[in-house]
Design a protein around this motif. Structure first.
Motif, short mmCIF file in Angstrom:
data_model
loop_
_atom_site.label_atom_id
_atom_site.label_comp_id
_atom_site.label_asym_id
_atom_site.label_seq_id
_atom_site.Cartn_x
_atom_site.Cartn_y
_atom_site.Cartn_z
N LEU A 136 0.83 -1.21 0.00
CA LEU A 136 0.00 0.00 0.00
C LEU A 136 0.86 1.26 0.00
N GLY A 137 2.17 1.09 -0.15
CA GLY A 137 3.06 2.24 -0.06
C GLY A 137 3.27 2.69 1.38
N LEU A 138 3.04 1.78 2.32
CA LEU A 138 3.15 2.10 3.74
C LEU A 138 4.17 1.16 4.39
N ILE A 139 4.41 1.37 5.67
CA ILE A 139 5.19 0.44 6.47
C ILE A 139 4.34 0.02 7.65
N PRO A 140 4.68 -1.09 8.30
CA PRO A 140 3.94 -1.45 9.52
C PRO A 140 4.03 -0.32 10.53
N GLY A 141 2.91 -0.05 11.20
CA GLY A 141 2.89 1.04 12.17
C GLY A 141 2.44 0.63 13.55
N GLY A 142 2.18 -0.67 13.74
CA GLY A 142 1.72 -1.15 15.04
C GLY A 142 2.72 -2.05 15.72
N GLY A 143 3.99 -1.95 15.31
CA GLY A 143 5.03 -2.75 15.94
C GLY A 143 5.70 -3.74 15.01
N GLY A 144 5.26 -3.81 13.77
CA GLY A 144 5.79 -4.81 12.85
C GLY A 144 7.26 -4.67 12.51
N THR A 145 7.79 -3.45 12.55
CA THR A 145 9.21 -3.28 12.28
C THR A 145 10.06 -3.56 13.51
N GLN A 146 9.44 -3.64 14.67
CA GLN A 146 10.18 -3.81 15.93
C GLN A 146 9.97 -5.19 16.56
N ARG A 147 8.74 -5.64 16.64
CA ARG A 147 8.48 -6.94 17.28
C ARG A 147 8.86 -8.10 16.36
N LEU A 148 8.63 -7.96 15.05
CA LEU A 148 8.89 -9.06 14.13
C LEU A 148 10.35 -9.50 14.12
N PRO A 149 11.33 -8.58 13.98
CA PRO A 149 12.72 -9.05 14.02
C PRO A 149 13.13 -9.64 15.35
N ARG A 150 12.49 -9.25 16.42
CA ARG A 150 12.81 -9.84 17.72
C ARG A 150 12.35 -11.29 17.81
N LEU A 151 11.39 -11.66 16.97
CA LEU A 151 10.90 -13.03 16.97
C LEU A 151 11.58 -13.90 15.91
N VAL A 152 11.74 -13.36 14.71
CA VAL A 152 12.22 -14.21 13.61
C VAL A 152 13.61 -13.84 13.12
N GLY A 153 14.19 -12.77 13.65
CA GLY A 153 15.50 -12.33 13.18
C GLY A 153 15.39 -11.24 12.13
N HIS A 154 16.49 -10.51 11.94
CA HIS A 154 16.49 -9.33 11.06
C HIS A 154 16.17 -9.71 9.61
N GLY A 155 16.84 -10.72 9.09
CA GLY A 155 16.69 -11.04 7.67
C GLY A 155 15.29 -11.47 7.30
N ARG A 156 14.71 -12.37 8.08
CA ARG A 156 13.37 -12.85 7.78
C ARG A 156 12.34 -11.74 7.97
N ALA A 157 12.54 -10.89 8.99
CA ALA A 157 11.63 -9.77 9.19
C ALA A 157 11.69 -8.81 8.01
N MET A 158 12.89 -8.51 7.54
CA MET A 158 13.03 -7.62 6.38
C MET A 158 12.41 -8.25 5.14
N PHE A 159 12.57 -9.54 4.97
CA PHE A 159 11.96 -10.22 3.83
C PHE A 159 10.45 -10.04 3.85
N LEU A 160 9.82 -10.29 4.99
CA LEU A 160 8.37 -10.15 5.08
C LEU A 160 7.93 -8.71 4.91
N ASN A 161 8.63 -7.79 5.56
CA ASN A 161 8.23 -6.38 5.51
C ASN A 161 8.49 -5.75 4.14
N LEU A 162 9.57 -6.14 3.47
CA LEU A 162 9.92 -5.53 2.18
C LEU A 162 9.13 -6.11 1.02
N THR A 163 8.78 -7.40 1.09
CA THR A 163 8.04 -8.02 -0.01
C THR A 163 6.54 -7.99 0.21
N GLY A 164 6.11 -7.96 1.46
CA GLY A 164 4.69 -8.10 1.76
C GLY A 164 4.18 -9.52 1.56
N ASP A 165 5.10 -10.47 1.35
CA ASP A 165 4.71 -11.86 1.13
C ASP A 165 4.07 -12.45 2.38
#
Length: 259
Positions: A136-165
C-alpha cells in the motif's frame, strides 16, 4: 459484552473474541474497546491467563481498517489505527496477565502485530501470516518493524516487511513466529490448554517473568543476568515461592495466591 469484543471465562482463563465481520479488521473503535476489556480483565485477580482470538474461521485479524486511513491522512492525526495497536501492545506488555493468541485464517498487518504482542502464539494449520503494508506504499505502524525481528531475526523480518509476502503456518512455526501448529478444529482447545497450564502457575512468578522478558530484551547479558537473579530472589521470598517449595517437598499440588 461490547460491540466488537466479547469475553467469557473458562475457569481461570478469559477467552476474548474480536468480532468485526467479515475479517475482524482493527478499527479505532474496536481497539479502544479491546484495550478497555483487557484492562478490566488484567485487574481481575480471578483471571490468570487470557486467550485472544478472532470470531469465525476466516481470520484472526486481517489487518487494520484501511477505510479509516484517508481520514487519518487528511487530519494528519497521531491517533489513528497504527498508534492504537501500539497502545494496546504497550498495555499488554505492562499487564500482569499472560496472553495466548489463537490464530486461524488470515493474520495480517495489524492482526499479526496484535498477535506478536501476545506471549505465546498457537496457530491453526490453515493460517496465513504476513505484513503486507508495503504493498500500500506504507510500512507497519503497530510494531511490525520492531516486534517481528525480535521473533524471527532481522533477515526474515526484512523479507516479510519488504516483499509483503505471506507465509503459511508451517513456515511461521519453523521461523519462530508461532510456537505451535494444530489442526484448525483443535485450535480453541489447544490454546485454552496452554493458557490453562500457564494459569495454574504462580501469578507472582508469571508477572516477574513477563517483566524480565520485557525489560531485559535489549540489555547486555551481564545486566540481564543480574536482574534475573534479583527476580529469582523476589520469587523465593514471596508467599507463592514458599508455597511452591513446600508443596514440592510435601508431594502435593501447590495452592498459589499471587502473593
Amino acid at each position: 459484552m461490547g460491540r466488537y469484543v466479547a469475553s467469557e471465562r473458562r475457569d481461570a482463563v478469559a477467552l476474548v473474541t474480536i468480532d468485526n465481520p467479515p475479517m475482524n479488521a482493527l478499527s479505532a473503535a474496536l481497539l479502544e474497546e479491546l484495550e478497555a476489556e483487557l484492562e478490566e480483565l488484567d485487574t481481575d485477580d480471578a483471571v490468570r491467563a487470557i486467550v485472544l482470538r478472532g470470531a469465525g474461521d476466516r481470520a484472526f485479524v486481517a489487518g487494520a481498517d484501511i477505510k479509516e486511513f484517508p481520514a487519518l491522512r487528511e487530519s494528519a492525526s497521531e491517533g489513528g489505527s497504527a498508534r492504537g495497536i501500539q497502545q494496546v501492545g504497550r498495555r499488554m506488555d505492562a499487564a500482569r496477565t499472560p496472553f495466548v493468541a489463537a490464530i486461524r485464517g488470515y493474520c495480517l498487518g495489524g492482526g499479526l502485530e496484535l498477535a506478536m504482542c501476545c506471549d505465546v502464539r498457537i496457530c491453526a494449520d490453515d493460517a496465513t501470516l504476513g505484513q503486507p503494508e508495503i504493498k500500500l506504499g506504507l510500512i507497519p505502524g503497530g510494531g511490525g518493524t520492531q516486534r517481528l525481528p525480535r521473533l524471527v531475526g532481522h533477515g526474515r523480518a526484512m523479507f516479510l516487511n519488504l516483499t509483503g509476502d505471506f507465509v503459511d503456518a508451517a513456515t511461521a512455526h519453523a521461523w519462530g513466529l508461532v510456537e505451535k501448529v494444530v489442526p484448525a478444529a483443535e485450535l480453541e482447545d489447544a490454546a485454552l490448554a496452554v493458557a490453562g497450564r500457564i494459569a495454574s502457575q504462580s501469578p507472582h512468578a508469571v508477572a516477574v517473568l513477563r517483566e524480565l522478558a520485557r525489560t531485559t530484551r535489549d540489555l547486555p547479558l551481564e545486566e540481564g543476568l543480574r536482574r534475573e537473579a534479583d527476580g529469582f530472589v523476589r520469587c523465593l521470598r514471596s508467599e507463592d515461592g514458599a508455597e511452591g517449595v513446600a508443596a514440592f517437598i510435601e508431594k502435593r499440588p501447590p495452592e498459589f495466591t499471587g502473593r
